[in-house]
Write an enzyme that holds these catalytic residues in place. Structure first.
Site, mmCIF file in Angstrom:
data_model
loop_
_atom_site.group_PDB
_atom_site.id
_atom_site.type_symbol
_atom_site.label_atom_id
_atom_site.label_comp_id
_atom_site.label_asym_id
_atom_site.label_seq_id
_atom_site.Cartn_x
_atom_site.Cartn_y
_atom_site.Cartn_z
ATOM 1 N N HIS B 6 -19.603 -43.597 -48.824
ATOM 2 C CA HIS B 6 -19.887 -44.726 -47.935
ATOM 3 C C HIS B 6 -18.584 -45.351 -47.436
ATOM 4 O O HIS B 6 -18.073 -46.313 -48.008
ATOM 5 C CB HIS B 6 -20.737 -45.762 -48.692
ATOM 6 N N ARG B 71 -18.084 -47.883 -37.820
ATOM 7 C CA ARG B 71 -18.208 -49.203 -38.431
ATOM 8 C C ARG B 71 -19.637 -49.718 -38.292
ATOM 9 O O ARG B 71 -20.175 -49.826 -37.167
ATOM 10 C CB ARG B 71 -17.229 -50.151 -37.723
ATOM 11 N N HIS B 223 -25.117 -50.400 -50.877
ATOM 12 C CA HIS B 223 -24.901 -51.690 -51.542
ATOM 13 C C HIS B 223 -25.709 -51.738 -52.842
ATOM 14 O O HIS B 223 -26.422 -52.718 -53.121
ATOM 15 C CB HIS B 223 -25.280 -52.852 -50.617
ATOM 16 N N GLU B 284 -17.351 -48.503 -49.795
ATOM 17 C CA GLU B 284 -17.345 -49.209 -48.496
ATOM 18 C C GLU B 284 -16.050 -50.008 -48.372
ATOM 19 O O GLU B 284 -16.041 -51.181 -48.010
ATOM 20 C CB GLU B 284 -18.581 -50.112 -48.335
#
Lengths: 341, 341
Positions: B6, B71, B223, B284
């Site tokens: 990620h 992005r 997440h 991330e």
């Protein structure tokens, strides 16, 4: 004493739902609209609906007192207009008040508000005043999204909500930030909308300075704070990026989390990450998750077991069970003390 | 090998943002609309933007390869129409492809799709085909809410999305379910909307039988799965109420979580609750939370440290770092093997 700060009247006699369905039908067909007086539920029916459900489980699980509010998913503020919500809130709040009168050792009420999408929240004040002054309510449930999953009201930090906050501060009562049924097909009510709203409410407070305007305002974020404790590092880091104070100074004098997290690892994380002063015992029993966990043989929502097993000290457990609720709900503390408890 | 599943190109040269701003201005003023060819970013600029940022941190932190996509917050599918999204996606995907060509040992691309609110997802297929067949993309990012926080598309389980799924199955590529910028004032993009979307996507799959129709379809929920692992008991209980199979059978052949959880207790919960086969390493990095955690002295998004410290076995750590990514992204595995890795 063990105080459960998050209980809803999910087991009301069927007459309530029937009345509500007639009220909803009456939105399109005024001839079908029922009068409030047409709803008849006797004290015996009320008592029976509680004694065979919540009170039975409270005794089995060892909790003493529940802060008791109308069924969250039935608030459905998105249905009808302010008049519809107003009549419905009055009926539901009266029932919780009657339960608290019938079983005063075990239930004390918290109010739902007659919110309606796009309507100024100050219209909720008369119901709030009645519930506090006449019904002895010790808190309110505030819905940050009366649209039911479309999120069209301003964030909780907006002045839009200030009339409610001014009254809360005056009465020194907290609000549980609790949405109702989702009418957005994307969001399952109890599996997505509830948890999303918890996370959203916390972040709305994080990005703003609401508690500078209201230093004594207190919010309880239910369902263990949604995603917040699990992502506590993320939220600490976001506050840092936004040049906010540390979360303990920025938010934790005003925001509290309940323990409605239905497995041991979740409660272990909650009690590890969030200061114990900010955690209030709760189960939301006979709510979203009513079954027995095959992995433990116990009810998912028997949250006392998780608190008992958490790696915290006895005095911390007492804070979570009782001390914090007395501090966050001063009118509860006063009511208990008046009865010598 | 450590594969970060990620990563977004959050550090693209400013010329990209300038071009996008002109494109947005061109929605109202067609004379201002820039041509794609007017965006000029040299290979040196691309290399520099990566070597001084992501690649530097990858080397410091010890990760080897990043699955690299445009992005997320800049996808902004809510802006303009399909034509706007289509041009924008093509530009962004081309840049990630070029990065992967310039630094093939460290980056392999995943594609954003040219989604647009209310537009049939099948319109995304040509871009997807190009990205897989010509650019060597090993996965896609799928936005379940191209409206940007208004949630107007059907749930992921709806046939609306099936054209995408059919192509994913044909190519044997997974999708990361990732929203973009919120244009709903209620939702902070990275503090609420991202996490809410993760929880929402999981629950949309839980209530449905999507993976009966597509047994090999694979979603990565980023997440750390939003609120899901923290509330794993709640989700197990909800599945039980809905008469669904156990989550491990109902969803865990098809749904995976990444490790973008920015503190140790969160990763500890994730690795305790979710089977190790369903966890993919990710950071991330240079994303939502770029600061240094004052409690540890390390970057919040240096997630490798949390995985290293988690109470798992070495072979489980290897699964999280490498084995699962190779299994979930078969085209990544094939590309690596073709290079003898």
């Amino acid at each position: 004493m063990i105080i459960d700060c998050h209980g809803h009247y999910t087991t009301a006699p069927k007459a309530l739902e029937d009345w509500r369905n007639r009220q909803i039908a009456g939105i399109k067909d005024p001839a079908a609209k029922p009068k409030p007086a047409e709803l008849k539920i006797s004290d015996d029916e009320l008592r029976e609906s509680i004694e065979s459900n919540q009170l039975k489980l409270m005794k089995q699980r060892g909790s003493d007192l529940t802060i008791f509010s109308p069924r969250a998913s039935f608030m459905a503020h998105h249905i009808g207009d302010f008049g519809v919500s107003s009549t419905w809130a009055a009926i539901c709040n009266e029932l919780c008040f009657r339960v608290s009168q019938l079983l005063p050792d075990h239930f004390i009420p918290a109010a739902m508000l007659p919110q309606s999408p796009g309507v100024d929240p100050k219209t909720c004040i008369p119901e709030l005043v009645k519930c506090v002054e006449q019904y002895g309510n010790v808190g309110i449930n505030l819905n940050p999204d009366p649209s039911g999953g479309h999120w069209k009201e301003p964030p909780l930090s907006d002045r839009h909500w200030y009339p409610i906050y001014e009254k809360m501060v005056e009465y020194d009562i907290p609000a549980m930030i609790h949405v109702s049924t989702s009418c957005n097909a994307c969001f399952h009510t109890t599996g997505a909308h509830y948890l999303n709203a918890d996370t959203t409410a916390f972040m709305q407070c994080l990005t703003a300075d609401l508690f500078k305007d209201f230093p004594t305002l207190r919010f309880i974020i239910p369902h263990g704070g949604g995603a917040v404790p699990y992502h506590w590092g993320r939220f600490r880091g976001l506050a840092q990026e936004l040049k906010k104070p540390l979360l303990k100074d920025h938010l934790l004098n005003n925001i509290f989390f309940d323990t409605c997290v239905y497995h041991q690892p979740g409660i272990d994380l909650l009690t590890k990450v969030i200061p114990v002063d900010n955690i209030l015992f709760a189960s939301e029993m006979i709510g979203a998750v009513r079954g027995i966990d095959p992995e433990t043989g116990n009810y998912y929502d028997d949250t006392r077991r998780y608190i008992e097993a958490a790696a915290i000290k006895p005095e911390q457990r007492k804070q979570i069970y009782e001390g914090n609720a007395r501090r966050v709900f001063p009118r509860l503390d006063a009511a208990l003390k008046a009865r010598g408890r």
